[in-house]
Design a protein around this motif. Sequence first.
Motif, PDB file in Angstrom:
ATOM      1  N   ILE A  46       0.869  -1.179   0.000  1.00 12.33           N
ATOM      2  CA  ILE A  46       0.000   0.000   0.000  1.00 12.33           C
ATOM      3  C   ILE A  46       0.911   1.236   0.000  1.00 12.33           C
ATOM      4  CG2 ILE A  46      -1.777   1.322   1.220  1.00 12.33           C
ATOM      5  CD1 ILE A  46      -2.567  -1.334   2.635  1.00 12.33           C
ATOM      6  N   PRO A  47       0.739   2.133  -0.967  1.00 16.12           N
ATOM      7  CA  PRO A  47       1.578   3.325  -0.976  1.00 16.12           C
ATOM      8  C   PRO A  47       1.331   4.190   0.263  1.00 16.12           C
ATOM      9  CG  PRO A  47       0.346   3.135  -3.029  1.00 16.12           C
ATOM     10  CD  PRO A  47      -0.175   2.093  -2.101  1.00 16.12           C
ATOM     11  N   VAL A  48       2.425   4.609   0.889  1.00 15.23           N
ATOM     12  CA  VAL A  48       2.344   5.471   2.060  1.00 15.23           C
ATOM     13  C   VAL A  48       3.027   6.795   1.722  1.00 15.23           C
ATOM     14  CG1 VAL A  48       2.955   5.794   4.484  1.00 15.23           C
ATOM     15  CG2 VAL A  48       2.368   3.497   3.638  1.00 15.23           C
ATOM     16  N   VAL A  49       2.235   7.856   1.756  1.00  9.56           N
ATOM     17  CA  VAL A  49       2.745   9.203   1.551  1.00  9.56           C
ATOM     18  C   VAL A  49       2.836   9.860   2.919  1.00  9.56           C
ATOM     19  CG1 VAL A  49       2.270  11.471   0.543  1.00  9.56           C
ATOM     20  CG2 VAL A  49       1.752   9.386  -0.759  1.00  9.56           C
ATOM     21  N   ILE A  50       4.052  10.236   3.304  1.00 11.92           N
ATOM     22  CA  ILE A  50       4.216  10.988   4.542  1.00 11.92           C
ATOM     23  C   ILE A  50       3.793  12.416   4.229  1.00 11.92           C
ATOM     24  CG2 ILE A  50       5.834  11.800   6.306  1.00 11.92           C
ATOM     25  CD1 ILE A  50       5.359   8.721   6.272  1.00 11.92           C
ATOM     26  N   LEU A  51       2.813  12.897   4.961  1.00  7.75           N
ATOM     27  CA  LEU A  51       2.281  14.255   4.780  1.00  7.75           C
ATOM     28  C   LEU A  51       2.344  14.919   6.143  1.00  7.75           C
ATOM     29  CD1 LEU A  51       0.972  16.215   2.758  1.00  7.75           C
ATOM     30  CD2 LEU A  51      -1.240  15.255   3.397  1.00  7.75           C
ATOM     31  N   GLN A  57      15.570  17.017   8.230  1.00 11.96           N
ATOM     32  CA  GLN A  57      16.253  16.066   7.347  1.00 11.96           C
ATOM     33  C   GLN A  57      16.310  14.662   7.943  1.00 11.96           C
ATOM     34  OE1 GLN A  57      17.519  16.323   4.042  1.00 11.96           O
ATOM     35  NE2 GLN A  57      16.105  18.060   4.187  1.00 11.96           N
ATOM     36  N   ASP A  58      16.450  14.567   9.266  1.00 12.61           N
ATOM     37  CA  ASP A  58      16.449  13.246   9.902  1.00 12.61           C
ATOM     38  C   ASP A  58      15.114  12.537   9.679  1.00 12.61           C
ATOM     39  OD1 ASP A  58      19.048  13.522  10.825  1.00 12.61           O
ATOM     40  OD2 ASP A  58      18.431  14.220  12.817  1.00 12.61           O
ATOM     41  N   ASP A  59      14.008  13.282   9.781  1.00 15.20           N
ATOM     42  CA  ASP A  59      12.686  12.690   9.529  1.00 15.20           C
ATOM     43  C   ASP A  59      12.566  12.230   8.079  1.00 15.20           C
ATOM     44  OD1 ASP A  59      11.677  12.957  12.103  1.00 15.20           O
ATOM     45  OD2 ASP A  59      10.737  14.905  11.697  1.00 15.20           O
ATOM     46  N   ILE A  60      13.079  13.042   7.163  1.00 12.07           N
ATOM     47  CA  ILE A  60      12.998  12.704   5.739  1.00 12.07           C
ATOM     48  C   ILE A  60      13.814  11.439   5.453  1.00 12.07           C
ATOM     49  CG2 ILE A  60      13.555  13.485   3.396  1.00 12.07           C
ATOM     50  CD1 ILE A  60      13.050  16.402   4.516  1.00 12.07           C
ATOM     51  N   PHE A  61      15.080  11.421   5.888  1.00 16.96           N
ATOM     52  CA  PHE A  61      15.926  10.246   5.671  1.00 16.96           C
ATOM     53  C   PHE A  61      15.324   9.008   6.323  1.00 16.96           C
ATOM     54  CE2 PHE A  61      19.421  13.331   4.861  1.00 16.96           C
ATOM     55  CZ  PHE A  61      19.827  12.844   3.631  1.00 16.96           C
ATOM     56  N   HIS A  62      14.887   9.142   7.575  1.00 13.75           N
ATOM     57  CA  HIS A  62      14.342   7.997   8.308  1.00 13.75           C
ATOM     58  C   HIS A  62      13.081   7.460   7.628  1.00 13.75           C
ATOM     59  CE1 HIS A  62      14.035   5.293  11.664  1.00 13.75           C
ATOM     60  NE2 HIS A  62      12.824   5.726  11.962  1.00 13.75           N
ATOM     61  N   SER A  63      12.227   8.352   7.136  1.00 13.38           N
ATOM     62  CA  SER A  63      11.002   7.914   6.451  1.00 13.38           C
ATOM     63  C   SER A  63      11.328   7.103   5.209  1.00 13.38           C
ATOM     64  CB  SER A  63      10.136   9.124   6.089  1.00 13.38           C
ATOM     65  OG  SER A  63       9.662   9.753   7.251  1.00 13.38           O
ATOM     66  N   TYR A  64      12.289   7.579   4.422  1.00  9.42           N
ATOM     67  CA  TYR A  64      12.671   6.816   3.228  1.00  9.42           C
ATOM     68  C   TYR A  64      13.394   5.521   3.608  1.00  9.42           C
ATOM     69  CZ  TYR A  64      11.022  10.348  -0.019  1.00  9.42           C
ATOM     70  OH  TYR A  64      10.227  11.204  -0.747  1.00  9.42           O
ATOM     71  N   ASP A  65      14.166   5.541   4.683  1.00  5.15           N
ATOM     72  CA  ASP A  65      14.797   4.307   5.150  1.00  5.15           C
ATOM     73  C   ASP A  65      13.755   3.269   5.534  1.00  5.15           C
ATOM     74  OD1 ASP A  65      17.371   5.286   4.779  1.00  5.15           O
ATOM     75  OD2 ASP A  65      17.685   5.774   6.908  1.00  5.15           O
ATOM     76  N   LEU A  66      12.604   3.736   6.012  1.00  4.50           N
ATOM     77  CA  LEU A  66      11.496   2.843   6.379  1.00  4.50           C
ATOM     78  C   LEU A  66      10.602   2.519   5.186  1.00  4.50           C
ATOM     79  CD1 LEU A  66      10.531   4.378   9.843  1.00  4.50           C
ATOM     80  CD2 LEU A  66      11.701   2.189   9.424  1.00  4.50           C
ATOM     81  N   TYR A  68       7.566  11.644   0.547  1.00  7.71           N
ATOM     82  CA  TYR A  68       7.589  12.510   1.729  1.00  7.71           C
ATOM     83  C   TYR A  68       7.225  13.914   1.262  1.00  7.71           C
ATOM     84  CZ  TYR A  68       9.222  14.454   6.191  1.00  7.71           C
ATOM     85  OH  TYR A  68       9.304  15.057   7.422  1.00  7.71           O
ATOM     86  N   ILE A  69       6.159  14.457   1.809  1.00  6.99           N
ATOM     87  CA  ILE A  69       5.691  15.789   1.420  1.00  6.99           C
ATOM     88  C   ILE A  69       5.496  16.628   2.677  1.00  6.99           C
ATOM     89  CG2 ILE A  69       3.828  17.102   0.333  1.00  6.99           C
ATOM     90  CD1 ILE A  69       3.319  14.644  -1.450  1.00  6.99           C
ATOM     91  N   THR A  70       6.033  17.833   2.637  1.00  4.08           N
ATOM     92  CA  THR A  70       5.847  18.769   3.738  1.00  4.08           C
ATOM     93  C   THR A  70       4.586  19.575   3.470  1.00  4.08           C
ATOM     94  OG1 THR A  70       8.230  18.888   4.034  1.00  4.08           O
ATOM     95  CG2 THR A  70       6.916  20.599   5.083  1.00  4.08           C
ATOM     96  N   LYS A  71       3.682  19.565   4.436  1.00  4.60           N
ATOM     97  CA  LYS A  71       2.422  20.312   4.320  1.00  4.60           C
ATOM     98  C   LYS A  71       2.709  21.806   4.267  1.00  4.60           C
ATOM     99  CE  LYS A  71       0.251  17.512   7.688  1.00  4.60           C
ATOM    100  NZ  LYS A  71      -0.457  17.519   8.952  1.00  4.60           N
ATOM    101  N   SER A  72       1.938  22.486   3.471  1.00  5.18           N
ATOM    102  CA  SER A  72       2.023  23.940   3.416  1.00  5.18           C
ATOM    103  C   SER A  72       0.947  24.525   4.320  1.00  5.18           C
ATOM    104  CB  SER A  72       1.799  24.429   1.980  1.00  5.18           C
ATOM    105  OG  SER A  72       1.761  25.832   1.945  1.00  5.18           O
ATOM    106  N   ARG A  73       1.239  25.625   4.934  1.00  4.80           N
ATOM    107  CA  ARG A  73       0.242  26.350   5.734  1.00  4.80           C
ATOM    108  C   ARG A  73      -0.556  27.307   4.850  1.00  4.80           C
ATOM    109  NH1 ARG A  73      -1.324  23.345   9.121  1.00  4.80           N
ATOM    110  NH2 ARG A  73       0.327  22.262  10.154  1.00  4.80           N
ATOM    111  N   ASN A  74      -0.139  27.436   3.598  1.00  9.09           N
ATOM    112  CA  ASN A  74      -0.855  28.256   2.634  1.00  9.09           C
ATOM    113  C   ASN A  74      -1.967  27.397   2.030  1.00  9.09           C
ATOM    114  OD1 ASN A  74      -1.366  28.970  -0.290  1.00  9.09           O
ATOM    115  ND2 ASN A  74      -0.203  30.778   0.348  1.00  9.09           N
ATOM    116  N   LEU A  75      -3.203  27.859   2.141  1.00 11.38           N
ATOM    117  CA  LEU A  75      -4.357  27.066   1.721  1.00 11.38           C
ATOM    118  C   LEU A  75      -4.295  26.648   0.256  1.00 11.38           C
ATOM    119  CD1 LEU A  75      -7.023  25.850   2.662  1.00 11.38           C
ATOM    120  CD2 LEU A  75      -8.136  27.980   2.013  1.00 11.38           C
ATOM    121  N   SER A  76      -4.005  27.575  -0.648  1.00 15.50           N
ATOM    122  CA  SER A  76      -3.987  27.215  -2.068  1.00 15.50           C
ATOM    123  C   SER A  76      -2.846  26.249  -2.374  1.00 15.50           C
ATOM    124  CB  SER A  76      -3.918  28.450  -2.963  1.00 15.50           C
ATOM    125  OG  SER A  76      -2.715  29.143  -2.780  1.00 15.50           O
TER     126      SER A  76
END
Length: 148
Positions: free
Chosen positions: A93-98, A104-113, A118-126
Amino acid sequence: MSVKIAETSKIIFLVEDNKADVRLIQEALKTSLLPHQVITVRDGVEAMNYLHQAGEYANATRPDLILLDLNLPKKDGREVLAEIKSDPQLKRIPVVILTTSKNQDDIFHSYDLHANCYITKSRNLSELFQIIKGIEDFWFSTATLPLE
């Protein structure tokens, strides 16, 4: 709790504890032309219960895509991701980290898992709406996913 889904609908499993983010992501998905159902849980323990069809989720439908926040109560997203990707029944099942984390540690660790993305949420609505549209377009229109 039994969740009934139309056969042609895509099931998007949103694991997010922030109520405002849940509402915004659901709003962004309302513009979709793709038939879908968003199933939301608020913590990592509940996420794994759903995925393992345990307790109230005995009749839960397997999701087509998981949107997973990292910072969750009870069991954090890193633990959830590790469990999903080590389970032969769930690992495809595809898992998208949002998440809001740009660490960077979170990004590396997520891909290691073995996170699929891996996508960083924006606080900008659009921008957030664009991100959600991009996720949907890629995973349900461009990518070829394995059938259960």
